[in-house]
Design an enzyme around this catalytic site. Structure first.
Site, PDB file in Angstrom:
ATOM      1  N   ASN A   9       0.874  -1.184   0.000  1.00  0.00           N
ATOM      2  CA  ASN A   9       0.000   0.000   0.000  1.00  0.00           C
ATOM      3  C   ASN A   9       0.908   1.230   0.000  1.00  0.00           C
ATOM      4  OD1 ASN A   9      -1.791   2.049   0.463  1.00  0.00           O
ATOM      5  ND2 ASN A   9      -2.424   1.366   2.507  1.00  0.00           N
ATOM      6  N   TRP A  10       0.996   1.864  -1.146  1.00  0.00           N
ATOM      7  CA  TRP A  10       1.933   2.997  -1.281  1.00  0.00           C
ATOM      8  C   TRP A  10       1.389   4.272  -0.660  1.00  0.00           C
ATOM      9  CZ3 TRP A  10       3.875   2.455  -7.101  1.00  0.00           C
ATOM     10  CH2 TRP A  10       4.527   1.224  -7.225  1.00  0.00           C
ATOM     11  N   LYS A  11       0.132   4.250  -0.250  1.00  0.00           N
ATOM     12  CA  LYS A  11      -0.501   5.432   0.356  1.00  0.00           C
ATOM     13  C   LYS A  11      -0.269   6.656  -0.544  1.00  0.00           C
ATOM     14  CE  LYS A  11      -0.205   3.167   4.794  1.00  0.00           C
ATOM     15  NZ  LYS A  11      -0.085   3.229   6.245  1.00  0.00           N
ATOM     16  N   HIS A  98      -9.471   0.915   5.126  1.00  0.00           N
ATOM     17  CA  HIS A  98      -8.184   1.158   5.780  1.00  0.00           C
ATOM     18  C   HIS A  98      -8.404   2.100   6.961  1.00  0.00           C
ATOM     19  CE1 HIS A  98      -4.104   2.398   6.572  1.00  0.00           C
ATOM     20  NE2 HIS A  98      -3.707   1.333   5.887  1.00  0.00           N
ATOM     21  N   GLU A 100      -6.843   4.528   8.017  1.00  0.00           N
ATOM     22  CA  GLU A 100      -6.671   5.958   7.705  1.00  0.00           C
ATOM     23  C   GLU A 100      -7.935   6.518   7.047  1.00  0.00           C
ATOM     24  OE1 GLU A 100      -2.976   5.449   5.576  1.00  0.00           O
ATOM     25  OE2 GLU A 100      -2.046   4.815   7.464  1.00  0.00           O
ATOM     26  N   GLU A 173      -5.119  -5.137  10.435  1.00  0.00           N
ATOM     27  CA  GLU A 173      -4.127  -4.086  10.651  1.00  0.00           C
ATOM     28  C   GLU A 173      -4.428  -3.385  11.976  1.00  0.00           C
ATOM     29  OE1 GLU A 173      -2.241  -2.718   6.714  1.00  0.00           O
ATOM     30  OE2 GLU A 173      -4.086  -1.590   6.931  1.00  0.00           O
ATOM     31  N   GLY A 179       2.627   2.166  10.935  1.00  0.00           N
ATOM     32  CA  GLY A 179       3.567   3.281  10.835  1.00  0.00           C
ATOM     33  C   GLY A 179       4.253   3.641  12.145  1.00  0.00           C
ATOM     34  N   SER A 219       3.615  -2.187  10.448  1.00  0.00           N
ATOM     35  CA  SER A 219       5.054  -2.278  10.690  1.00  0.00           C
ATOM     36  C   SER A 219       5.614  -3.663  10.385  1.00  0.00           C
ATOM     37  CB  SER A 219       5.384  -1.855  12.126  1.00  0.00           C
ATOM     38  OG  SER A 219       4.991  -0.511  12.342  1.00  0.00           O
ATOM     39  N   GLY A 240       3.031  -1.165   4.277  1.00  0.00           N
ATOM     40  CA  GLY A 240       3.030   0.267   4.006  1.00  0.00           C
ATOM     41  C   GLY A 240       4.452   0.744   3.724  1.00  0.00           C
ATOM     42  N   GLY A 241       5.097   1.313   4.736  1.00  0.00           N
ATOM     43  CA  GLY A 241       6.428   1.920   4.571  1.00  0.00           C
ATOM     44  C   GLY A 241       7.427   1.045   3.829  1.00  0.00           C
TER      45      GLY A 241
END
Ligand code: 13P
Length: 261
Positions: A9-11, A98, A100, A173, A179, A219, A240-241
């Site tokens: 997920n590149w956000k 998600h 977010e 998640e 994150g 993470s 993610g990251g």
């Protein structure tokens, strides 16, 4: 055997050029180290889906997802993107729910139920994200929270529906792990994944529960992926990251390839 899935997920990251470079590197990894049971999914920002669909075309085991979709198919919703548009750009999946989106865009259970319906109506498979906040976990409400998220937005779909539609992918998640570097322990993650599968079994049936891929996100990185993926009910990761660098993402894919070996 249910599919193993590594999804990035590149956000809201990367320019188009950077996204194309990253997708090209990942594509090359997928072509050189694939497995019949492993699917790699990239979820870039909306404007890049069409371009990346060309980069990823004809690469077996590499798919695209959008990060969100609207509840309606088309119309006067300035600034929104529909599941139909996403599908027409070459993606096969869409993230729904998600944390977010739930937190910053006030997406509630009813909106998410509509988005899941809309995704299916337009030929997309939803990747439905669920998970508790730290407050919910620390007050012992994590199972109840996740059960409610499943009940309110997913369990209106019945086993009959899946006779003609693909099963959704689920992504557990925990919000406190996203994150933050505070990855869930393998015990916490496996316990919740087993609980989710049990909910699927009780609300659908054993066959569907066993066929549903449940990903862990929060993470997840090259150092903890092997331990997480070795757990019985963890079928991959929503990253993610660590999905923003091709080498990190490849290490995570490699961890899953070793589980499959
Ligand atoms: P991080 O891997 O950066 O914690 O993000 C997880 C996530 O939100 C994936 O959807």
């Amino acid at each position: 055997m249910r599919k193993k899935i590594i999804a990035g997920n590149w956000k809201m990251n990367k320019t188009l050029d950077e996204a194309a470079v990253l997708a090209t590197e990942i594509r090359s990894h997928v072509m050189h180290s694939g497995h019949a049971h492993l699917v790699t999914i990239l979820a870039p920002p909306f404007p890049y889906i069409s371009e990346l669909a060309h980069h990823c075309a004809d690469t077996s085991g590499l798919e695209l997802a959008a990060q969100n979709c609207h509840t309606e198919t088309q119309g006067a919703f300035t600034g929104e993107v529909s599941a139909q548009m996403i599908s027409s750009c070459g993606a096969s999946f869409v993230l729904v729910g998600h944390s977010e989106r739930r937190l910053y865009f006030q997406e509630d259970a009813e909106i998410l139920r509509k988005k899941i319906n809309q995704a299916y109506a337009c030929g997309l498979t939803p990747i439905y994200c669920i998970g508790e906040t730290w407050e919910q976990r620390s007050t012992g409400k994590h199972f109840e929270t996740v059960a409610q998220q499943l009940r309110e937005s997913l369990f209106h779909l019945t086993p009959d529906f899946f006779a003609s539609h693909l099963l959704p992918i689920l992504a557990y998640e925990p919000v406190w792990a996203i994150g933050t570097g505070n990855t869930a322990t393998t015990e916490q993650a496996q316990e919740m994944h087993a609980f989710i599968r049990q909910e699927l079994q009780q609300n659908w049936n054993t066959d569907l529960a066993n066929a549903c891929s449940i990903l862990y996100g929060g993470s997840c990185n090259a150092s903890n992926a092997s331990d997480l993926f070795a757990c019985q009910d963890i079928d991959g990761g929503l990253i993610g990251g660590a999905s923003l660098k091709a080498t990190d993402f490849q290490h995570i894919r490699q961890a899953m390839l070793e589980v499959l070996a």
